[in-house]
Design an enzyme around this catalytic site. Sequence first.
Site, PDB file in Angstrom:
ATOM      1  N   LYS A 158      -3.543  45.504  50.687  1.00 30.50           N
ATOM      2  CA  LYS A 158      -3.235  45.416  52.119  1.00 30.50           C
ATOM      3  C   LYS A 158      -1.731  45.417  52.390  1.00 30.50           C
ATOM      4  O   LYS A 158      -1.303  45.258  53.523  1.00 30.50           O
ATOM      5  CB  LYS A 158      -3.821  44.114  52.675  1.00 30.50           C
ATOM      6  CG  LYS A 158      -5.259  44.218  53.138  1.00 30.50           C
ATOM      7  CD  LYS A 158      -5.618  42.888  53.759  1.00 30.50           C
ATOM      8  CE  LYS A 158      -6.707  42.982  54.787  1.00 30.50           C
ATOM      9  NZ  LYS A 158      -6.904  41.696  55.462  1.00 30.50           N
ATOM     10  N   ARG A 197     -10.877  28.267  65.891  1.00 27.09           N
ATOM     11  CA  ARG A 197     -10.354  28.477  67.246  1.00 27.09           C
ATOM     12  C   ARG A 197     -11.467  28.531  68.274  1.00 27.09           C
ATOM     13  O   ARG A 197     -11.298  28.086  69.398  1.00 27.09           O
ATOM     14  CB  ARG A 197      -9.564  29.798  67.298  1.00 27.09           C
ATOM     15  CG  ARG A 197      -8.262  29.740  66.548  1.00 27.09           C
ATOM     16  CD  ARG A 197      -7.661  31.108  66.387  1.00 27.09           C
ATOM     17  NE  ARG A 197      -8.516  31.957  65.565  1.00 27.09           N
ATOM     18  CZ  ARG A 197      -8.142  33.099  65.027  1.00 27.09           C
ATOM     19  NH1 ARG A 197      -6.940  33.555  65.249  1.00 27.09           N
ATOM     20  NH2 ARG A 197      -8.970  33.803  64.286  1.00 27.09           N
ATOM     21  N   HIS A 215      -1.124  28.066  63.319  1.00 28.60           N
ATOM     22  CA  HIS A 215      -1.180  27.678  61.899  1.00 28.60           C
ATOM     23  C   HIS A 215      -0.517  26.314  61.700  1.00 28.60           C
ATOM     24  O   HIS A 215      -1.037  25.446  60.993  1.00 28.60           O
ATOM     25  CB  HIS A 215      -0.423  28.697  61.023  1.00 28.60           C
ATOM     26  CG  HIS A 215      -1.028  30.051  60.947  1.00 28.60           C
ATOM     27  ND1 HIS A 215      -0.300  31.204  61.187  1.00 28.60           N
ATOM     28  CD2 HIS A 215      -2.279  30.468  60.640  1.00 28.60           C
ATOM     29  CE1 HIS A 215      -1.083  32.264  61.022  1.00 28.60           C
ATOM     30  NE2 HIS A 215      -2.294  31.840  60.695  1.00 28.60           N
ATOM     31  N   SER A 251      -2.096  36.007  64.485  1.00 27.67           N
ATOM     32  CA  SER A 251      -0.876  36.740  64.102  1.00 27.67           C
ATOM     33  C   SER A 251      -0.929  38.180  64.591  1.00 27.67           C
ATOM     34  O   SER A 251       0.071  38.727  65.079  1.00 27.67           O
ATOM     35  CB  SER A 251      -0.701  36.730  62.576  1.00 27.67           C
ATOM     36  OG  SER A 251      -0.536  35.426  62.104  1.00 27.67           O
TER      37      SER A 251
END
Length: 164
Positions: free
Chosen positions: A41, A92, A17, A129
Amino acid sequence: MTKVVCPGSFDPVTNGHLDIISRASGLFDEVVVAVGINKSKTSSRLFDSDERMEMLRTVVAPWPNVRVAGFEGLLTDFCTSNGIAGIVKGLRAVSDFDYELQMAQMNSSLAQVETIFIPTSPEYSFLASSLIKEVAMFGGDVSQLVPPEVLPLLLERLAQRRQS
Ligand code: PNS
């Protein structure tokens, strides 16, 4: 003045990040790192939104044109109400592209907010993460994958979770 947003969950912020945030800060006048606050969430998060924002504020401190905010609801509504013209996303791998393209097209169609993709630096292309949390939970070394300020908080929180 070009203001952009780097949105995400940041649970927690990783070196991947930071790679994207720091490169965006060199390209745009102002970068808002926006932490998605999704109440449904909350239970699946390791850190609550205040904790995630606090960690981010610490690690983005070196860049004076970067600030941290939270948002609920649609990202495009946050952009419109904050005068943000673009969304910066890291890519990515090709596997990110399909979903990111779909979101970029939706956000453009909803509010003419355009998305700028920055390719993640190769050394961070495998970072997520969720994966970092899993590796750390089983005792793997993630010290090179998260900022040094985040590492002790991550290890402490995982230890607490193991005990509860
Ligand atoms: O780090 P993440 O979990 O990939 O971040 C996802 C995030 C927060 C950027 C994305 O879920 C989002 O933009 N949520 C806000 C709700 C929204 O606008 N949904 C429509 C997207 S087209």
